[in-house]
Design a protein around this motif. Structure first.
Motif, short mmCIF file in Angstrom:
data_model
loop_
_atom_site.label_atom_id
_atom_site.label_comp_id
_atom_site.label_asym_id
_atom_site.label_seq_id
_atom_site.Cartn_x
_atom_site.Cartn_y
_atom_site.Cartn_z
N ASN A 94 10.61 9.16 2.21
CA ASN A 94 10.41 9.21 0.56
C ASN A 94 9.43 10.29 0.33
N GLY A 95 9.15 11.25 0.80
CA GLY A 95 8.28 12.45 0.60
C GLY A 95 6.85 12.03 0.87
N ALA A 96 6.55 10.92 1.74
CA ALA A 96 5.20 10.70 1.92
C ALA A 96 5.04 10.33 3.65
N TRP A 97 4.10 10.96 4.32
CA TRP A 97 3.99 10.72 5.62
C TRP A 97 3.38 9.51 5.92
N ARG A 98 4.00 8.71 6.91
CA ARG A 98 3.60 7.34 7.25
C ARG A 98 3.71 7.29 9.04
N PHE A 99 3.01 6.33 9.52
CA PHE A 99 2.86 6.03 10.72
C PHE A 99 3.84 4.63 10.91
N SER A 100 4.67 4.59 11.79
CA SER A 100 5.59 3.52 11.87
C SER A 100 5.52 2.91 13.34
N PHE A 101 5.50 1.67 13.43
CA PHE A 101 5.28 1.06 14.74
C PHE A 101 6.28 -0.05 14.91
N ASP A 102 6.68 0.10 15.97
CA ASP A 102 7.95 -1.13 16.25
C ASP A 102 6.93 -2.19 17.00
N ILE A 103 6.91 -3.34 16.79
CA ILE A 103 5.82 -4.45 17.87
C ILE A 103 6.34 -5.43 18.04
N GLU A 104 6.71 -5.82 19.36
CA GLU A 104 7.19 -7.17 19.72
C GLU A 104 6.02 -8.12 19.64
N LEU A 105 6.49 -9.36 19.21
CA LEU A 105 5.54 -10.45 19.09
C LEU A 105 6.50 -11.65 19.34
N ASN A 106 6.26 -12.43 20.32
CA ASN A 106 6.94 -13.65 20.42
C ASN A 106 8.34 -13.59 20.48
N GLY A 107 8.84 -12.39 21.18
CA GLY A 107 10.32 -12.19 21.33
C GLY A 107 11.07 -11.71 19.94
N GLY B 86 4.78 8.45 20.89
CA GLY B 86 4.79 7.63 22.10
C GLY B 86 3.42 7.04 22.26
N GLY B 87 3.19 6.58 23.41
CA GLY B 87 2.14 5.74 23.48
C GLY B 87 0.87 6.22 24.48
N THR B 88 0.90 7.66 24.34
CA THR B 88 -0.12 8.30 25.42
C THR B 88 -1.29 8.43 24.24
N PRO B 89 -2.42 7.75 24.87
CA PRO B 89 -3.75 7.87 24.10
C PRO B 89 -4.18 9.35 23.88
N GLY B 90 -4.47 9.95 22.57
CA GLY B 90 -4.98 11.24 22.54
C GLY B 90 -4.06 12.24 22.18
N PHE B 91 -2.67 11.83 22.48
CA PHE B 91 -1.58 12.60 22.15
C PHE B 91 -1.29 12.98 20.89
N SER C 16 -5.86 8.96 11.96
CA SER C 16 -5.23 9.32 13.32
C SER C 16 -4.30 8.12 13.83
N MET C 17 -3.36 8.48 14.77
CA MET C 17 -2.56 7.42 15.19
C MET C 17 -3.42 6.40 15.77
N ASP C 18 -4.65 6.62 16.39
CA ASP C 18 -5.32 5.48 16.96
C ASP C 18 -5.74 4.63 15.66
N GLN C 19 -6.24 5.11 14.64
CA GLN C 19 -6.58 4.22 13.40
C GLN C 19 -5.36 3.51 12.93
N ALA C 20 -4.42 4.20 12.66
CA ALA C 20 -3.25 3.40 12.25
C ALA C 20 -2.71 2.32 13.36
N ARG C 21 -2.73 2.43 14.43
CA ARG C 21 -2.36 1.72 15.63
C ARG C 21 -3.16 0.44 15.53
N THR C 22 -4.51 0.47 15.39
CA THR C 22 -5.53 -0.73 15.41
C THR C 22 -5.18 -1.26 14.01
N MET C 23 -4.88 -0.51 12.85
CA MET C 23 -4.51 -1.53 11.46
C MET C 23 -3.22 -2.23 11.67
N ALA C 24 -2.21 -1.56 12.39
CA ALA C 24 -0.91 -2.23 12.57
C ALA C 24 -1.03 -3.35 13.72
#
Length: 92
Positions: free
Chosen positions: A53-66, A7-12, A28-36
């Motif tokens: 595919n056997g690897a952990w990743r952070f996934s972000f759905d981001i809205e930009l200009n619709g 989710g979007g809760t800081p520190g969660f 951390s989620m915060d580091q990955a969020r900044t990169m995304a």
């Protein structure tokens, strides 16, 4: 695909990653969020830590200009593993 919704809760994310049975990842989620947001500077609609595919990743759905974008960040290396866009968002 195994996923942990963070989710979007800081520190969660850090608390979730410290829980028993949670994966040990280098970013951390915060580091990955900044990169995304550097890749797609929009509004994060959904975020999660998932095993794909056997690897952990952070996934972000981001809205930009619709338009919806998905940005994936490798949870250990910080490498961008996905940067894709979908069809425009539908507004009722």
């Amino acid at each position: 695909m195994l996923a942990l919704f963070l989710g979007g809760t800081p520190g969660f994310a850090d608390a979730a990653l410290a829980a028993p049975g949670a994966p040990h990842v280098k970013l951390s989620m915060d580091q990955a969020r900044t990169m995304a947001l550097n890749v797609v500077p929009g509004s994060i609609i959904h975020s999660e830590l998932e095993k794909e595919n056997g690897a952990w990743r952070f996934s972000f759905d981001i809205e930009l200009n619709g338009e919806m974008h998905e940005v994936g960040i490798d949870a250990d290396s910080g490498q961008i593993v996905e940067n894709s866009s979908a069809s425009p968002l539908k507004h009722d």
